[in-house]
Design a protein around this motif. Structure first.
Motif, PDB file in Angstrom:
ATOM      1  N   LYS A   1       8.495  24.359  32.267  1.00  0.00           N
ATOM      2  CA  LYS A   1       9.455  25.317  32.824  1.00  0.00           C
ATOM      3  C   LYS A   1       8.747  26.550  33.385  1.00  0.00           C
ATOM      4  N   LYS A   2       7.760  27.019  32.631  1.00  0.00           N
ATOM      5  CA  LYS A   2       7.064  28.248  33.030  1.00  0.00           C
ATOM      6  C   LYS A   2       6.377  28.101  34.381  1.00  0.00           C
ATOM      7  N   SER A   3       5.941  26.873  34.680  1.00  0.00           N
ATOM      8  CA  SER A   3       5.146  26.698  35.894  1.00  0.00           C
ATOM      9  C   SER A   3       5.980  26.534  37.157  1.00  0.00           C
TER      10      SER A   3
ATOM     11  N   TRP B   1      20.571  16.308  38.427  1.00  0.00           N
ATOM     12  CA  TRP B   1      19.552  17.062  37.707  1.00  0.00           C
ATOM     13  C   TRP B   1      20.183  17.839  36.571  1.00  0.00           C
ATOM     14  N   ASP B   2      19.328  18.306  35.687  1.00  0.00           N
ATOM     15  CA  ASP B   2      19.788  19.031  34.506  1.00  0.00           C
ATOM     16  C   ASP B   2      19.059  20.376  34.471  1.00  0.00           C
ATOM     17  N   GLU B   3      19.794  21.435  34.801  1.00  0.00           N
ATOM     18  CA  GLU B   3      19.126  22.739  34.940  1.00  0.00           C
ATOM     19  C   GLU B   3      18.514  23.236  33.645  1.00  0.00           C
ATOM     20  N   SER B   4      19.038  22.762  32.506  1.00  0.00           N
ATOM     21  CA  SER B   4      18.513  23.278  31.236  1.00  0.00           C
ATOM     22  C   SER B   4      17.059  22.860  31.014  1.00  0.00           C
ATOM     23  N   LEU B   5      16.596  21.896  31.800  1.00  0.00           N
ATOM     24  CA  LEU B   5      15.229  21.421  31.615  1.00  0.00           C
ATOM     25  C   LEU B   5      14.257  22.041  32.606  1.00  0.00           C
ATOM     26  N   HIS B   6      14.763  22.954  33.428  1.00  0.00           N
ATOM     27  CA  HIS B   6      13.926  23.484  34.497  1.00  0.00           C
ATOM     28  C   HIS B   6      13.662  24.973  34.346  1.00  0.00           C
ATOM     29  N   GLY B   7      12.636  25.428  35.076  1.00  0.00           N
ATOM     30  CA  GLY B   7      12.290  26.838  35.104  1.00  0.00           C
ATOM     31  C   GLY B   7      12.674  27.427  36.447  1.00  0.00           C
TER      32      GLY B   7
ATOM     33  N   ASP C   1      11.451  30.702  37.473  1.00  0.00           N
ATOM     34  CA  ASP C   1      10.670  31.916  37.707  1.00  0.00           C
ATOM     35  C   ASP C   1       9.172  31.632  37.783  1.00  0.00           C
ATOM     36  N   GLY C   2       8.809  30.364  37.926  1.00  0.00           N
ATOM     37  CA  GLY C   2       7.390  30.022  37.899  1.00  0.00           C
ATOM     38  C   GLY C   2       6.776  29.993  39.278  1.00  0.00           C
ATOM     39  N   PRO C   3       5.474  29.841  39.349  1.00  0.00           N
ATOM     40  CA  PRO C   3       4.770  29.916  40.627  1.00  0.00           C
ATOM     41  C   PRO C   3       4.963  28.718  41.560  1.00  0.00           C
ATOM     42  N   VAL C   4       5.231  27.532  41.041  1.00  0.00           N
ATOM     43  CA  VAL C   4       5.360  26.384  41.942  1.00  0.00           C
ATOM     44  C   VAL C   4       6.805  26.245  42.398  1.00  0.00           C
TER      45      VAL C   4
ATOM     46  N   ALA D   1       2.324  18.073  38.070  1.00  0.00           N
ATOM     47  CA  ALA D   1       3.207  18.895  37.232  1.00  0.00           C
ATOM     48  C   ALA D   1       2.622  19.007  35.825  1.00  0.00           C
ATOM     49  N   SER D   2       2.008  17.927  35.351  1.00  0.00           N
ATOM     50  CA  SER D   2       1.408  17.950  34.007  1.00  0.00           C
ATOM     51  C   SER D   2       0.131  18.777  33.983  1.00  0.00           C
ATOM     52  N   VAL D   3      -0.614  18.804  35.093  1.00  0.00           N
ATOM     53  CA  VAL D   3      -1.821  19.653  35.150  1.00  0.00           C
ATOM     54  C   VAL D   3      -1.405  21.127  35.073  1.00  0.00           C
ATOM     55  N   TYR D   4      -0.387  21.477  35.860  1.00  0.00           N
ATOM     56  CA  TYR D   4       0.091  22.867  35.821  1.00  0.00           C
ATOM     57  C   TYR D   4       0.535  23.237  34.400  1.00  0.00           C
ATOM     58  N   ALA D   5       1.341  22.378  33.789  1.00  0.00           N
ATOM     59  CA  ALA D   5       1.880  22.711  32.465  1.00  0.00           C
ATOM     60  C   ALA D   5       0.751  22.818  31.438  1.00  0.00           C
ATOM     61  N   GLY D   6      -0.188  21.887  31.489  1.00  0.00           N
ATOM     62  CA  GLY D   6      -1.295  21.909  30.537  1.00  0.00           C
ATOM     63  C   GLY D   6      -2.143  23.163  30.707  1.00  0.00           C
ATOM     64  N   ALA D   7      -2.335  23.592  31.953  1.00  0.00           N
ATOM     65  CA  ALA D   7      -3.138  24.792  32.200  1.00  0.00           C
ATOM     66  C   ALA D   7      -2.385  26.047  31.745  1.00  0.00           C
TER      67      ALA D   7
END
Ligand SMILES: Cc1cc2nc3c(=O)[nH]c(=O)nc-3n(C[C@H](O)[C@H](O)[C@H](O)COP(=O)(O)OP(=O)(O)OC[C@H]3O[C@@H](n4cnc5c(N)ncnc54)[C@H](O)[C@@H]3O)c2cc1C
Ligand SMILES: *[C@@H]1O[C@H](CO)[C@@H](O)[C@H](O)[C@H]1NC(C)=O
Ligand SMILES: *[C@@H]1O[C@H](CO)[C@@H](O)[C@H](O)[C@H]1NC(C)=O
Ligand SMILES: *[C@@H]1O[C@H](CO)[C@@H](O)[C@H](O)[C@H]1NC(C)=O
Ligand SMILES: *[C@@H]1O[C@H](CO)[C@@H](O)[C@H](O)[C@H]1NC(C)=O
Ligand SMILES: *[C@@H]1O[C@H](CO)[C@@H](O)[C@H](O)[C@H]1NC(C)=O
Ligand SMILES: *[C@@H]1O[C@H](CO)[C@@H](O)[C@H](O)[C@H]1NC(C)=O
Ligand SMILES: *[C@@H]1O[C@H](CO)[C@@H](O)[C@H](O)[C@H]1NC(C)=O
Ligand SMILES: *[C@@H]1O[C@H](CO)[C@@H](O)[C@H](O)[C@H]1NC(C)=O
Length: 616
Positions: A157-159, A177-183, A185-188, A596-602
């Motif tokens: 979500k943060k990314s 889609w399900d907005e509760s699972l999304h962010g 305010d993130g950079p991407v 998406a997983s690279v962004y989240a992991g970083a």
């Protein structure tokens, strides 16, 4: 995805004193650094993970970060920014080749990966989605404590800034889609293309007619069924949203420096403590060093991170000795466990000659010009879609691709790591692979093992995303400018061919459904007219590519006795002040696009670093 090419505000404590920076203050040149220059953190590799971590660390103005990136800044060319003009070649590592792939008749293949500020995010096809929750949970089971789906969800979500599609368009195109699972305010910037070809409707209905379910939201931890692809595209401009965009936003941070067109050649140590890096200008080979007072963070991507580690004395001691490299930490897993997705292109002719389709931008200049005008005018256009790629994908577990899943799992159980990797492989690596295999076999009917996407024109792409085969990356000289030996070990485990074959046969079923049959598909490659399994498999072997540009897992986050290289805080075993934060640390490859997983992991790695140094 589809290429085949084949200042701590007074941070300069060296003899040179203060730095004088130009107008774009944070892009620096070699001449502005001296061997004594000290940053808090040095990031080796300015790709997705490197820039993400640098961005988060420099949120604190007291923290100084230098990113050293091998490639240049891109020039905002259409080929980078405009999805329909997608052509990343200028910013790839070329020529980067595999070793002869023995199970593929000894052929060598191109290894696509980005070499530019922003790394893969500047050259990728922009598909932006998460994998099955089970996959991340498997990472945790393999030793990556704190990296389960539940742990990572806040970072996904943060990314991102998720941009829901226009409601009417979404309803017409079955996007849910399900907005509760999304962010938000993130950079991407993440969005759905506001355009599609009519053929997508045939594909959607054909797939659904076989009982394959539409995904509610493919990013909900159940990345299965048929769904439209979310992409890292800014919907306001319909242009690429890359990790570089976030760096540009931070361009006013005086504590954040990037040194482009420069190779990190090794990490410097005092004993086992990382103190900085040696780097080389790619233009003229001049060498210098720069110091890190807190940590050296390696993020050079899954091909080059193991190269840098090995050049720095981190790796299998016996192998390092053959090149006269002094071992700092005897880590047998460095460069092992290489994984990627197999790609198979399947091409059909259509007697309907339906137009336009995903091949029309390339085949029809009049059409391309019309569409470009629409795009430039801010209207929905074929240029909103990435190159010639499809916009819908099907991802499924094995038992949804084939009725033979039980026998395929039985086959997988028959192979053992020593037979696959060679009995001379390090014990630890064999043990780790054994653990991976038992989890993969257990979950084979519960998580996606492959994907399939038709571009509505000549090209269908099949992805085998759960490979049992393992490869390796090994340096071949002590120079950073010599490519490492990259061996995917593609199809060394025959289970992978069975899975690929299952997906290929399912594609034939899809093409035979009335919704698609009405278009008159005639298979052109790879196995037109063949019905015999053995004969078809021979053609699949000839046609497949071992890399979909999704390399990973070469410095895995597992226990050292299982071939792991980093601990659950990304720290390299047997060293101090050294971490790896890119896709190299994954124990197992994700299904679907990895970014998406690279962004989240970083994002998570950045929080761990902040915690370590009390910087939150
Ligand atoms: C052509 C292509 C298409 C793709 N399509 C998709 C897609 O549609 N969806 C998706 O999710 N993923 C896609 N990917 C994959 C995705 O982009 C990668 O998984 C992701 O970029 C990996 O992130 P990373 O941070 O691990 O490495 P990277 O983003 O590759 O960054 C590593 C950086 O380190 C630099 N580097 C290497 N060696 C050195 C050195 N010695 N010194 C200094 N710097 C160095 C590299 O130049 C590079 O910029 C694609 C990749 C490619 C290449
Ligand atoms: C090498 O190239 C770098 C970067 O372009 C430049 O700053 C440096 O002065 C050059 N060094 C030599 C010895 O030419
Ligand atoms: C930065 O350092 C200054 C001076 O030590 C301190 O007052 C300030 O709180 C620090 N800022 C952050 C975000 O840590
Ligand atoms: C959306 O789904 C419905 C069935 O639920 C189908 O009739 C329609 O053709 C689909 N539209 C597209 C664009 O896929
Ligand atoms: C996979 O098959 C199972 C069992 O038939 C079914 O319940 C499930 O909906 C299928 N998954 C998808 C995504 O179609
Ligand atoms: C800086 O470090 C490099 C690499 O270790 C070395 O070759 C070079 O001579 C050093 N330069 C100075 C001025 O000490
Ligand atoms: C090429 O595009 C033009 C403009 O859209 C269209 O009129 C024409 O039929 C297309 N040609 C073919 C061969 O599809
Ligand atoms: C590896 O190094 C050897 C010896 O220098 C060289 O002959 C060979 O071409 C190199 N292999 C590759 C793939 O670069
Ligand atoms: C497919 O179409 C091309 C171009 O029209 C043609 O040359 C080729 O023979 C066709 N192939 C088959 C198998 O129909």
């Amino acid at each position: 995805m589809l290429l085949r090419l084949a200042l701590n505000l007074c941070f300069a404590i060296g003899a040179k004193g203060h730095l004088h920076l130009g107008r774009t203050a944070n892009v620096i040149e070699v001449s502005q650094l001296s061997n004594g220059t000290v940053y808090d953190f040095i990031v080796a590799g300015g790709g997705i993970a490197g820039l993400t971590v640098a961005d988060r660390l420099t949120e604190n103005p007291n923290v100084t970060v230098l990113v050293i990136e091998y490639g240049p800044f891109d020039k905002r060319e259409d080929a980078v920014m405009v999805p329909g003009a997608y052509f990343p070649v200028p910013y790839l590592w070329l020529p980067l080749m595999t070793t002869p792939q023995l199970a593929l008749g000894g052929t060598s293949y191109g290894v696509p990966c980005g070499r530019v500020v922003g790394g893969g995010s500047v050259v990728n096809a922009m598909f932006f989605h998460r994998s099955d929750a089970k996959l991340y949970d498997a990472w945790e089971e393999l030793g990556a404590t704190g990296w389960s789906w539940t742990d990572l969800l806040p970072y996904f979500k943060k990314s991102e800034t998720f941009n829901p599609p226009n409601a009417e368009y979404a309803a017409q195109h079955n996007i849910t889609w399900d907005e509760s699972l999304h962010g938000f305010d993130g950079p991407v910037q993440a969005s759905y293309a506001p355009y599609d070809y009519a053929g997508s409707e045939n594909f959607y209905n054909g797939v659904v007619s076989l009982g394959i379910q539409p995904a509610k939201d493919p990013n909900n931890g159940h990345a299965q069924g048929i769904f439209r692809l979310l992409r890292s595209v800014n919907p306001k401009t319909q242009t690429r949203s890359s990790a570089r965009v976030r760096y540009d936003r931070d361009a006013s941070r005086p504590n954040y420096h990037i040194l482009p067109s420069t190779a990190v050649s090794r990490v410097l140590f005092e004993g086992t403590t990382a103190t900085g890096v040696e780097y080389v200008a790619t233009s003229n080979g001049s060498k210098s060093t720069v110091q890190a007072s807190k940590e050296v963070i390696v993020a050079a991507g899954s091909v080059h991170t193991p190269q840098i580690l090995q050049l720095s004395g981190l790796g299998d001691a016996a192998q390092l000795k053959t090149l006269d490299i002094k071992t700092v930490s005897d880590l047998q897993g460095v460069g092992q466990n290489l994984q990627d997705h197999l790609v198979l292109k399947v091409n059909y002719n259509y007697t309907s000659n339906h137009f336009p389709n995903g091949g029309s931008l390339q085949s029809n200049t009049t059409y391309a010009n019309e569409q470009r005008k629409l795009y430039d005018g801010g209207n929905p256009s074929a240029y909103d879609l990435t190159g010639t790629t499809g916009n819908l994908i099907v991802q499924l577990p094995l038992s949804n691709w084939t009725t033979r899943s039980t026998s395929i799992a039985t086959l997988a159980r028959r192979f053992d790591p020593a037979a696959l990797l060679g009995a001379s492989s390090p014990e630890s690596v064999l043990r780790g692979l054994e653990k991976q295999r038992s989890i993969m076999i257990r979950d084979i009917n519960r998580e996606a093992v492959g994907g399939l996407s038709w571009n509505t024109g000549p090209e269908t792409s099949i992805y085998m995303t759960r490979p049992f085969s393992r490869g390796s990356v090994k340096i071949n000289s002590t120079s950073i400018f010599d490519a490492p030996l990259i061996d995917f070990g593609a199809l060394t485990d025959a289970t992978d061919l069975d899975i690929l074959y299952a997906i290929y046969m399912k594609n034939r079923d899809i093409m035979s459904t009335p919704d698609i049959a009405v278009l008159g598909p005639i298979e052109v490659t790879p196995a037109p007219g063949l019905e015999d399994e053995v004969a078809i498999k021979e053609e699949l072997i000839r046609a497949l590519a071992p890399s979909n540009a999704h390399q990973c897992c070469t410095a895995a986050m597992m226990a050292q006795e299982d071939g792991g290289v980093v601990d659950a805080q990304n720290r390299v075993y047997g060293t101090d002040r050294l971490s790896v934060v890119d896709a190299s640390v994954w124990p197992l490859i994700v299904s679907g696009g990895p970014q998406a997983s690279v962004y989240a992991g970083a994002e998570k790695a950045a929080d761990l670093v902040k915690n370590r140094y009390g910087l939150l």
